[in-house]
Motif scaffolding. Structure first.
Motif, PDB file in Angstrom:
ATOM      1  N   LYS A   1       3.032  40.347  20.664  1.00 45.50           N
ATOM      2  CA  LYS A   1       3.215  40.714  22.071  1.00 45.50           C
ATOM      3  C   LYS A   1       4.579  41.322  22.351  1.00 45.50           C
ATOM      4  CE  LYS A   1       0.039  37.280  24.109  1.00 45.50           C
ATOM      5  NZ  LYS A   1      -0.465  36.649  22.871  1.00 45.50           N
ATOM      6  N   THR A   2       5.576  41.006  21.512  1.00 44.79           N
ATOM      7  CA  THR A   2       6.950  41.395  21.844  1.00 44.79           C
ATOM      8  C   THR A   2       7.687  42.159  20.749  1.00 44.79           C
ATOM      9  OG1 THR A   2       7.853  39.286  21.031  1.00 44.79           O
ATOM     10  CG2 THR A   2       7.155  39.375  23.349  1.00 44.79           C
ATOM     11  N   ALA A   3       7.133  42.236  19.547  1.00 40.98           N
ATOM     12  CA  ALA A   3       7.903  42.751  18.403  1.00 40.98           C
ATOM     13  C   ALA A   3       8.402  44.171  18.626  1.00 40.98           C
ATOM     14  CB  ALA A   3       7.060  42.670  17.134  1.00 40.98           C
ATOM     15  N   PHE A   4       7.561  45.052  19.152  1.00 39.09           N
ATOM     16  CA  PHE A   4       7.987  46.435  19.336  1.00 39.09           C
ATOM     17  C   PHE A   4       8.904  46.596  20.547  1.00 39.09           C
ATOM     18  CE2 PHE A   4       4.404  47.682  16.508  1.00 39.09           C
ATOM     19  CZ  PHE A   4       5.134  48.462  15.636  1.00 39.09           C
ATOM     20  N   ALA A   5       8.932  45.614  21.429  1.00 38.61           N
ATOM     21  CA  ALA A   5       9.817  45.688  22.589  1.00 38.61           C
ATOM     22  C   ALA A   5      11.267  45.451  22.201  1.00 38.61           C
ATOM     23  CB  ALA A   5       9.388  44.674  23.645  1.00 38.61           C
ATOM     24  N   ASN A   6      11.474  44.767  21.080  1.00 40.14           N
ATOM     25  CA  ASN A   6      12.815  44.527  20.565  1.00 40.14           C
ATOM     26  C   ASN A   6      13.219  45.712  19.690  1.00 40.14           C
ATOM     27  OD1 ASN A   6      14.593  43.522  18.161  1.00 40.14           O
ATOM     28  ND2 ASN A   6      14.920  42.005  19.769  1.00 40.14           N
ATOM     29  N   ALA A   7      14.340  46.353  20.015  1.00 38.49           N
ATOM     30  CA  ALA A   7      14.730  47.587  19.324  1.00 38.49           C
ATOM     31  C   ALA A   7      14.890  47.381  17.822  1.00 38.49           C
ATOM     32  CB  ALA A   7      16.021  48.134  19.936  1.00 38.49           C
ATOM     33  N   GLU A   8      15.569  46.310  17.418  1.00 36.88           N
ATOM     34  CA  GLU A   8      15.826  46.083  16.002  1.00 36.88           C
ATOM     35  C   GLU A   8      14.527  45.771  15.255  1.00 36.88           C
ATOM     36  OE1 GLU A   8      18.546  43.196  13.089  1.00 36.88           O
ATOM     37  OE2 GLU A   8      18.767  43.107  15.273  1.00 36.88           O
ATOM     38  N   THR A   9      13.731  44.870  15.822  1.00 36.68           N
ATOM     39  CA  THR A   9      12.473  44.499  15.178  1.00 36.68           C
ATOM     40  C   THR A   9      11.518  45.686  15.131  1.00 36.68           C
ATOM     41  OG1 THR A   9      12.722  42.220  15.950  1.00 36.68           O
ATOM     42  CG2 THR A   9      10.534  42.896  15.243  1.00 36.68           C
ATOM     43  N   GLY A  10      11.441  46.423  16.236  1.00 33.85           N
ATOM     44  CA  GLY A  10      10.567  47.583  16.276  1.00 33.85           C
ATOM     45  C   GLY A  10      10.932  48.618  15.233  1.00 33.85           C
ATOM     46  N   GLN A  11      12.242  48.843  15.064  1.00 34.01           N
ATOM     47  CA  GLN A  11      12.689  49.805  14.061  1.00 34.01           C
ATOM     48  C   GLN A  11      12.303  49.352  12.656  1.00 34.01           C
ATOM     49  OE1 GLN A  11      16.973  50.279  13.787  1.00 34.01           O
ATOM     50  NE2 GLN A  11      16.778  52.339  12.965  1.00 34.01           N
ATOM     51  N   PHE A  12      12.453  48.057  12.395  1.00 36.45           N
ATOM     52  CA  PHE A  12      12.112  47.525  11.080  1.00 36.45           C
ATOM     53  C   PHE A  12      10.615  47.631  10.822  1.00 36.45           C
ATOM     54  CE2 PHE A  12      11.370  43.678   8.292  1.00 36.45           C
ATOM     55  CZ  PHE A  12      11.840  44.274   7.129  1.00 36.45           C
ATOM     56  N   LEU A  13       9.813  47.314  11.827  1.00 36.13           N
ATOM     57  CA  LEU A  13       8.371  47.418  11.667  1.00 36.13           C
ATOM     58  C   LEU A  13       7.943  48.857  11.378  1.00 36.13           C
ATOM     59  CD1 LEU A  13       7.001  45.044  14.463  1.00 36.13           C
ATOM     60  CD2 LEU A  13       6.557  44.872  12.009  1.00 36.13           C
ATOM     61  N   ARG A  14       8.517  49.792  12.096  1.00 37.59           N
ATOM     62  CA  ARG A  14       8.168  51.193  11.863  1.00 37.59           C
ATOM     63  C   ARG A  14       8.565  51.634  10.459  1.00 37.59           C
ATOM     64  NH1 ARG A  14       9.864  51.018  17.276  1.00 37.59           N
ATOM     65  NH2 ARG A  14       8.184  51.590  18.726  1.00 37.59           N
ATOM     66  N   ARG A  15       9.695  51.136   9.999  1.00 34.27           N
ATOM     67  CA  ARG A  15      10.114  51.455   8.626  1.00 34.27           C
ATOM     68  C   ARG A  15       9.123  50.877   7.614  1.00 34.27           C
ATOM     69  NH1 ARG A  15      14.654  48.226   5.435  1.00 34.27           N
ATOM     70  NH2 ARG A  15      14.252  49.096   3.375  1.00 34.27           N
ATOM     71  N   MET A  16       8.687  49.658   7.834  1.00 33.88           N
ATOM     72  CA  MET A  16       7.738  49.032   6.912  1.00 33.88           C
ATOM     73  C   MET A  16       6.428  49.820   6.870  1.00 33.88           C
ATOM     74  SD  MET A  16       8.418  45.055   7.931  1.00 33.88           S
ATOM     75  CE  MET A  16       7.595  44.209   6.606  1.00 33.88           C
ATOM     76  N   ILE A  17       5.969  50.231   8.030  1.00 35.72           N
ATOM     77  CA  ILE A  17       4.716  50.991   8.096  1.00 35.72           C
ATOM     78  C   ILE A  17       4.870  52.318   7.355  1.00 35.72           C
ATOM     79  CG2 ILE A  17       3.127  52.184   9.639  1.00 35.72           C
ATOM     80  CD1 ILE A  17       3.865  50.047  11.774  1.00 35.72           C
ATOM     81  N   THR A  18       5.964  53.027   7.625  1.00 37.22           N
ATOM     82  CA  THR A  18       6.174  54.344   7.027  1.00 37.22           C
ATOM     83  C   THR A  18       6.357  54.266   5.523  1.00 37.22           C
ATOM     84  OG1 THR A  18       7.188  55.155   9.069  1.00 37.22           O
ATOM     85  CG2 THR A  18       7.648  56.387   7.058  1.00 37.22           C
ATOM     86  N   GLU A  19       7.120  53.272   5.067  1.00 39.31           N
ATOM     87  CA  GLU A  19       7.440  53.192   3.646  1.00 39.31           C
ATOM     88  C   GLU A  19       6.340  52.538   2.816  1.00 39.31           C
ATOM     89  OE1 GLU A  19      11.350  51.606   2.998  1.00 39.31           O
ATOM     90  OE2 GLU A  19      12.283  53.009   4.393  1.00 39.31           O
ATOM     91  N   THR A  20       5.376  51.908   3.478  1.00 35.07           N
ATOM     92  CA  THR A  20       4.187  51.425   2.779  1.00 35.07           C
ATOM     93  C   THR A  20       3.132  52.512   2.927  1.00 35.07           C
ATOM     94  OG1 THR A  20       4.755  49.133   3.342  1.00 35.07           O
ATOM     95  CG2 THR A  20       2.504  49.554   2.588  1.00 35.07           C
ATOM     96  N   THR A  21       3.105  53.425   1.998  1.00 33.61           N
ATOM     97  CA  THR A  21       2.305  54.631   2.157  1.00 33.61           C
ATOM     98  C   THR A  21       0.817  54.360   1.939  1.00 33.61           C
ATOM     99  OG1 THR A  21       2.463  55.281  -0.168  1.00 33.61           O
ATOM    100  CG2 THR A  21       4.261  55.989   1.300  1.00 33.61           C
ATOM    101  N   GLN A  22       0.018  55.333   2.401  1.00 33.14           N
ATOM    102  CA  GLN A  22      -1.420  55.248   2.164  1.00 33.14           C
ATOM    103  C   GLN A  22      -1.719  55.198   0.668  1.00 33.14           C
ATOM    104  OE1 GLN A  22      -3.970  54.983   4.277  1.00 33.14           O
ATOM    105  NE2 GLN A  22      -2.928  55.280   6.224  1.00 33.14           N
ATOM    106  N   ALA A  23      -0.989  55.981  -0.113  1.00 35.55           N
ATOM    107  CA  ALA A  23      -1.206  55.994  -1.559  1.00 35.55           C
ATOM    108  C   ALA A  23      -0.902  54.636  -2.176  1.00 35.55           C
ATOM    109  CB  ALA A  23      -0.341  57.079  -2.209  1.00 35.55           C
TER     110      ALA A  23
END
Length: 244
Positions: A75-97
């Motif tokens: 409910k709140t992870a992306f609302a927090n700037a630091e946590t949101g940035q980390f989550l986006r990094r995890m998503i991007t760096e865990t590639t489809q391949a």
């Protein structure tokens, strides 16, 4: 009781949880691909529900390359700037391949546990595209694949499910949030066209009024009626493809 297993993969050790139907020595299997907030009680509850329908369900930690992290509040992870940035990094760096390759190890792990037969996949949010691409990467084992509020399924990326449609032999179900910036109407149309051209047995369904994340019970936009509708669709998909 769920079983915790460690899956050795080239990039490290992936922690996973295996849910097995009560009293079952063998059964069809499903791999559940998590959303962006990782394995947690909400994902476990969804896996338990599928196990209650007679499927062995594997829930791997797709972010295992990052070591220990979280837990995250959906409910709140992306609302927090630091946590949101980390989550986006995890998503991007865990590639489809990466996830497509990891799925080979997931399938081997299921086989080692006695579930070497037909497999279905289902993914939510970031897991949606991965569930579909897993079917493209492993057409000999995966006979059903479902994406719920998956994003970027038919963008211009060469690793989108639309780009990989010709490799898919599974039956496909895609549940789309009524309004979802990560999967706008033009992508929905492009995905359906790619499936038609590839002769993939598919259904792309629009959930009017639902928001991105509506299926997962710990999301702020969770909608019980919409979630129950998706459970009915999954039951039909898996019953018709994984049994017999």
């Amino acid at each position: 009781m769920p079983k915790q297993i460690d899956i050795d993969i080239a990039d490290g050790t992936c922690a996973a949880t295996l849910f097995v139907p009560a009293g079952a020595s063998s059964s069809p299997a499903v791999i559940l691909y998590m959303d962006a907030f990782g394995p947690r009680p909400a994902m476990d509850g969804m896996a338990e529900r599928l196990a209650g329908q007679g499927y062995a369900v594997l829930v791997p930690d797709l972010f295992y390359r990052f070591g220990t992290y979280g837990p995250f509040d959906a409910k709140t992870a992306f609302a927090n700037a630091e946590t949101g940035q980390f989550l986006r990094r995890m998503i991007t760096e865990t590639t489809q391949a990466m996830t497509a390759a990891d799925t080979g190890a997931f399938l081997d792990a299921l086989a080692n546990e006695g579930f070497a037969g037909k497999v279905g996949t289902v993914g939510y949010c970031m897991g949606g595209g991965r569930a579909l691409n897993a079917a493209a990467a492993h057409p000999d084992r995966i006979v059903a694949a479902a994406s719920l509020h998956g994003g970027n399924l038919a963008n211009d990326a060469p690793d989108s499910p639309a780009a990989n449609a010709a490799k898919i032999k599974a039956r496909v179900y895609v549940g789309v949030a009524g309004v979802d910036g990560s999967f706008p109407p033009e992508q929905s149309a492009r995905l359906a066209q790619a499936f038609r051209e590839a002769e993939v047995d598919h259904l792309v369904e629009n959930y009017v009024g639902m928001k991105h994340g509506w299926c997962v019970p710990d999301h702020s936009v969770y909608d019980e009626a919409g979630a129950e509708r998706h459970w009915k669709r999954l039951a039909t998909l898996f019953d018709e493809t994984l049994r017999g």
